[in-house]
Design an enzyme around this catalytic site. Structure first.
Site, PDB file in Angstrom:
ATOM      1  N   GLY A  60      48.570 -28.269 -30.301  1.00 37.16           N
ATOM      2  CA  GLY A  60      48.535 -27.768 -28.945  1.00 37.16           C
ATOM      3  C   GLY A  60      48.352 -28.907 -27.954  1.00 37.16           C
ATOM      4  O   GLY A  60      48.054 -30.048 -28.326  1.00 37.16           O
ATOM      5  N   CYS A  61      48.527 -28.582 -26.670  1.00 37.23           N
ATOM      6  CA  CYS A  61      48.429 -29.616 -25.641  1.00 37.23           C
ATOM      7  C   CYS A  61      46.985 -30.103 -25.469  1.00 37.23           C
ATOM      8  O   CYS A  61      46.743 -31.315 -25.399  1.00 37.23           O
ATOM      9  CB  CYS A  61      48.999 -29.107 -24.325  1.00 37.23           C
ATOM     10  N   TYR A  62      46.040 -29.165 -25.395  1.00 41.38           N
ATOM     11  CA  TYR A  62      44.641 -29.598 -25.312  1.00 41.38           C
ATOM     12  C   TYR A  62      44.238 -30.427 -26.537  1.00 41.38           C
ATOM     13  O   TYR A  62      43.646 -31.508 -26.390  1.00 41.38           O
ATOM     14  CB  TYR A  62      43.710 -28.387 -25.188  1.00 41.38           C
ATOM     15  N   SER A  91      45.414 -34.047 -26.358  1.00 38.75           N
ATOM     16  CA  SER A  91      44.684 -34.866 -25.380  1.00 38.75           C
ATOM     17  C   SER A  91      43.268 -35.191 -25.841  1.00 38.75           C
ATOM     18  O   SER A  91      42.686 -36.183 -25.396  1.00 38.75           O
ATOM     19  CB  SER A  91      44.638 -34.150 -24.028  1.00 38.75           C
TER      20      SER A  91
END
Length: 363
Positions: free
Chosen positions: A172-174, A177
């Site tokens: 996922g994007c979170y 990061s």
């Protein structure tokens, strides 16, 4: 396999001989992530996009739905179709699933049985433990036998496994990061695992292309708000990956926020260190981890991550600051949630799987 072409832009994408291209398809090509995948694949010098699916737009050309691609001749011939796994597995060597969680799993099994390799951008295969999946997503996993066969698609960490994988589960994007910030420290065993506090701010496209009052312009513009507290779904894969690296159960505090931005994520993490080390030693840990990584940019001690500098790119920008007053380490990152946080990372995995230079079609 022929020697891979040098990464390049649109001008190179249609000059490569057809027998040197890898045929690919995108299931769920009408969402934000699907559209971004299409954009990247159309300009990829080693990919031939042979099918795009959308139940809503079946029969319409790609150029009709996405006029931004209308100048490309091949988009006038490429039409959205209904997703038929058997046919797609026959037509394409690698198939991208750009579907919501819960829907991707139903396609993965027949696609794999048909001989295709699958890159899934949903959350359906990111978690190894079926119990954790049910805890966070509220239902039993439809094909739990595939969970142990999926490779977590973070190339900076699992590159060798991705190269041979039949099923890749893009993070996922979170998590992207967050994990790329934390894993170097955990690998070196210098972080107090109980001290990890994470705050992330995400643009509105992170919620996907859907009609929901919470994401209307008038609701999001000039407004910022936390959500998904205290148990955002992405915590499941973040904590599982951290636990795998740490060799013990890791639980973190994570607070996501929605901000009035189309795309981009800023993450800030606060951690306590297990020993007194100086800023130079911390910098050395990250340089050692990422010195050969083409999409990780370490910003040094004068710059901070900024979403405008990563928008539309597959880069993650990272900065570190040691606070002498609190003795805490502050970690910061910026990514484009639709590229490094989704479609670009999927293309990066595709390049690894096919033995192409990892930057192909991404720089």
């Amino acid at each position: 396999m022929k020697k891979a072409a040098k990464a390049g832009g649109c001008a190179q994408s249609f000059e490569v001989e057809s027998d040197s291209l890898t045929k690919v398809a995108v299931i769920g090509a009408s969402g934000y992530v699907g559209e971004e995948l299409v954009r990247l694949l159309l300009r990829h010098p080693r990919a031939e996009l042979v099918a795009v699916t959308s139940r809503q737009f079946a029969g319409k050309t790609l150029a009709e739905i996405f006029p931004r691609f209308s100048q490309l001749q091949k988009t006038s011939r490429l039409r959205f179709s209904q997703p038929e796994p058997a046919q797609l597995a026959h037509r394409a060597k690698i198939i991208f699933l750009a579907l919501p969680h819960g829907r991707a799993a139903e396609f993965a099994k027949p696609l794999l049985q048909g001989g295709a390799r699958v890159i899934d951008l949903s959350a359906d295969f990111r978690i190894e433990d079926a119990k954790i999946y049910k805890e966070f997503y509220g239902h039993d996993h439809p094909v739990p036998e595939l969970l142990g066969k999926a490779v977590y698609g973070l190339p900076e960490i699992y590159r060798k496994k991705i190269a041979d994988a039949k099923l890749v589960a893009c993070p996922g994007c979170y998590p992207t990061s967050i994990l790329l910030l934390l894993l170097p420290l955990i690998r070196e065993q210098v972080v107090n695992l109980a001290s990890i506090l994470v705050t992330s701010l995400s643009g509105v496209t992170g919620a996907g292309r859907k009609v929901d009052a919470d994401y209307l312009f008038a609701e999001c513009n000039e407004s910022m708000r936390p959500y998904g507290i205290p148990k955002h779904r992405h915590l499941s894969e973040i904590e599982e990956q951290l636990s795998i690296f740490a060799g013990e159960k890791v639980t973190i505090q994570f607070t996501p926020h929605l901000v009035p931005l189309n795309r981009g994520i800023i993450t800030t993490i606060y951690v306590d260190l297990t020993e007194r080390i100086d800023a130079d030693s911390i910098d050395s840990i990250y340089k050692k981890a990422y010195r050969d990584e083409p999409f990780v940019r370490l910003l040094g001690d004068t710059l901070f991550p900024d979403t405008k500098n990563v928008a539309g790119t597959n880069f993650i920008d990272i900065a570190l600051r040691l606070d002498p007053r609190t003795s805490r380490l502050i970690l910061m990152s910026a990514i484009d949630n639709l590229v490094k946080g989704a479609s670009g990372q999927a293309i990066q995995c595709f390049n690894v799987m096919r033995g192409y230079p990892e930057t192909t079609g991404l720089l």
